[in-house]
Design a protein around this motif. Sequence first.
Motif, PDB file in Angstrom:
ATOM      1  N   ARG A   1       0.877  -1.361  -0.096  1.00 39.19           N
ATOM      2  CA  ARG A   1       0.058  -0.058  -0.072  1.00 39.19           C
ATOM      3  C   ARG A   1       0.763   1.310  -0.037  1.00 39.19           C
ATOM      4  N   LYS A   2       2.070   1.193   0.659  1.00 40.05           N
ATOM      5  CA  LYS A   2       2.779   2.394   0.624  1.00 40.05           C
ATOM      6  C   LYS A   2       3.264   2.946  -0.698  1.00 40.05           C
ATOM      7  N   TYR A   3       3.801   1.649  -1.297  1.00 45.24           N
ATOM      8  CA  TYR A   3       4.132   1.870  -2.650  1.00 45.24           C
ATOM      9  C   TYR A   3       2.954   2.241  -3.646  1.00 45.24           C
ATOM     10  N   LEU A   4       2.032   1.601  -3.341  1.00 45.09           N
ATOM     11  CA  LEU A   4       0.983   2.184  -4.401  1.00 45.09           C
ATOM     12  C   LEU A   4       0.546   3.641  -4.118  1.00 45.09           C
ATOM     13  N   ARG A   5       0.269   3.949  -2.958  1.00 42.06           N
ATOM     14  CA  ARG A   5       0.066   5.124  -2.654  1.00 42.06           C
ATOM     15  C   ARG A   5       0.905   6.223  -2.802  1.00 42.06           C
ATOM     16  N   GLY A   6       2.164   6.024  -2.355  1.00 40.95           N
ATOM     17  CA  GLY A   6       3.174   7.319  -2.380  1.00 40.95           C
ATOM     18  C   GLY A   6       3.816   7.150  -3.902  1.00 40.95           C
ATOM     19  N   SER A   7       4.154   6.054  -4.575  1.00 42.92           N
ATOM     20  CA  SER A   7       4.842   6.125  -5.875  1.00 42.92           C
ATOM     21  C   SER A   7       3.950   6.233  -6.987  1.00 42.92           C
ATOM     22  N   ILE A   8       2.810   5.903  -6.899  1.00 43.58           N
ATOM     23  CA  ILE A   8       1.778   6.050  -8.126  1.00 43.58           C
ATOM     24  C   ILE A   8       0.554   6.863  -7.880  1.00 43.58           C
ATOM     25  N   VAL A   9      -0.325   6.683  -6.771  1.00 44.58           N
ATOM     26  CA  VAL A   9      -1.566   7.341  -6.754  1.00 44.58           C
ATOM     27  C   VAL A   9      -1.037   8.635  -6.399  1.00 44.58           C
ATOM     28  N   ASP A  10      -0.221   9.148  -5.753  1.00 42.64           N
ATOM     29  CA  ASP A  10      -0.117  10.351  -5.220  1.00 42.64           C
ATOM     30  C   ASP A  10       0.601  11.185  -6.382  1.00 42.64           C
ATOM     31  N   GLN A  11       0.961  10.705  -7.558  1.00 41.19           N
ATOM     32  CA  GLN A  11       1.855  11.122  -8.878  1.00 41.19           C
ATOM     33  C   GLN A  11       0.838  11.347  -9.626  1.00 41.19           C
ATOM     34  N   ILE A  12      -0.544  10.777  -9.772  1.00 42.86           N
ATOM     35  CA  ILE A  12      -1.384  10.838 -10.717  1.00 42.86           C
ATOM     36  C   ILE A  12      -1.887  12.260 -11.089  1.00 42.86           C
ATOM     37  N   PRO A  13      -1.981  13.441 -10.216  1.00 46.90           N
ATOM     38  CA  PRO A  13      -2.493  14.606 -10.663  1.00 46.90           C
ATOM     39  C   PRO A  13      -1.237  15.419 -11.490  1.00 46.90           C
ATOM     40  N   ALA A  14      -0.103  14.983 -11.326  1.00 48.14           N
ATOM     41  CA  ALA A  14       1.006  15.427 -12.270  1.00 48.14           C
ATOM     42  C   ALA A  14       1.167  14.991 -13.667  1.00 48.14           C
ATOM     43  N   HIS A  15       0.140  13.873 -13.933  1.00 50.34           N
ATOM     44  CA  HIS A  15      -0.034  13.342 -15.303  1.00 50.34           C
ATOM     45  C   HIS A  15      -1.014  13.590 -16.161  1.00 50.34           C
TER      46      HIS A  15
ATOM     47  N   LEU B   1      -1.452   0.193 -12.434  1.00 47.33           N
ATOM     48  CA  LEU B   1      -1.743   1.565 -12.805  1.00 47.33           C
ATOM     49  C   LEU B   1      -0.319   2.027 -13.491  1.00 47.33           C
ATOM     50  N   VAL B   2      -0.419   2.527 -14.707  1.00 47.11           N
ATOM     51  CA  VAL B   2       0.757   2.902 -15.478  1.00 47.11           C
ATOM     52  C   VAL B   2       0.550   4.437 -15.587  1.00 47.11           C
ATOM     53  N   LEU B   3       1.515   5.143 -15.170  1.00 47.63           N
ATOM     54  CA  LEU B   3       1.296   6.692 -15.388  1.00 47.63           C
ATOM     55  C   LEU B   3       1.604   7.155 -16.708  1.00 47.63           C
ATOM     56  N   GLY B   4       0.760   8.059 -17.593  1.00 43.25           N
ATOM     57  CA  GLY B   4       1.408   8.542 -18.952  1.00 43.25           C
ATOM     58  C   GLY B   4       2.260   9.799 -18.465  1.00 43.25           C
ATOM     59  N   PRO B   5       2.139  10.550 -19.905  1.00 43.52           N
ATOM     60  CA  PRO B   5       3.202  11.451 -19.777  1.00 43.52           C
ATOM     61  C   PRO B   5       2.603  12.673 -18.894  1.00 43.52           C
ATOM     62  N   GLN B   6       3.643  13.175 -18.371  1.00 48.12           N
ATOM     63  CA  GLN B   6       3.333  14.401 -17.438  1.00 48.12           C
ATOM     64  C   GLN B   6       2.911  15.412 -18.154  1.00 48.12           C
ATOM     65  N   ARG B   7       1.815  16.133 -17.349  1.00 48.40           N
ATOM     66  CA  ARG B   7       1.483  17.365 -17.826  1.00 48.40           C
ATOM     67  C   ARG B   7       2.132  18.521 -18.282  1.00 48.40           C
ATOM     68  N   ALA B   8       2.103  19.425 -19.178  1.00 48.80           N
ATOM     69  CA  ALA B   8       3.019  20.427 -19.552  1.00 48.80           C
ATOM     70  C   ALA B   8       2.710  21.657 -18.426  1.00 48.80           C
TER      71      ALA B   8
END
Length: 103
Positions: A36-50, A82-89
């Motif tokens: 859960r710490k990896y899922l939340r910290g490394s992926i879910v919390d990064q979603i708004p930036a992508h 969950l695979v993060l896409g390109p970052q937002r400009a």
Amino acid sequence: MTLKGVGFKLCFYDKIDGRPVYLYVSPEQMAAYRYRKYLRGSIVDQIPAHRYVTVYAIGRVEQSPSAKQWNLLVDDLRNLGLVLGPQRAPAPSTAPDGDTESL
């Protein structure tokens, strides 16, 4: 994306029969998940930036009781990817005189 305590909720871009599709992961599911710490910290919390997130899941899609939306239900988070896409400009910053700076 909406954060729900330790859990989260994603709204899909695509619709089924004109109704939105959601993936909801409850705080209880997150608490029971070993990584859960990896899922939340490394992926879910990064979603708004992508810009986009690709979701791979083994589960089922069910209509909500109100019939206004569809829900993707994943019983075990080991069946969710969950695979993060390109970052937002970056948004252009505005100078005090109202002109837009170019980056």
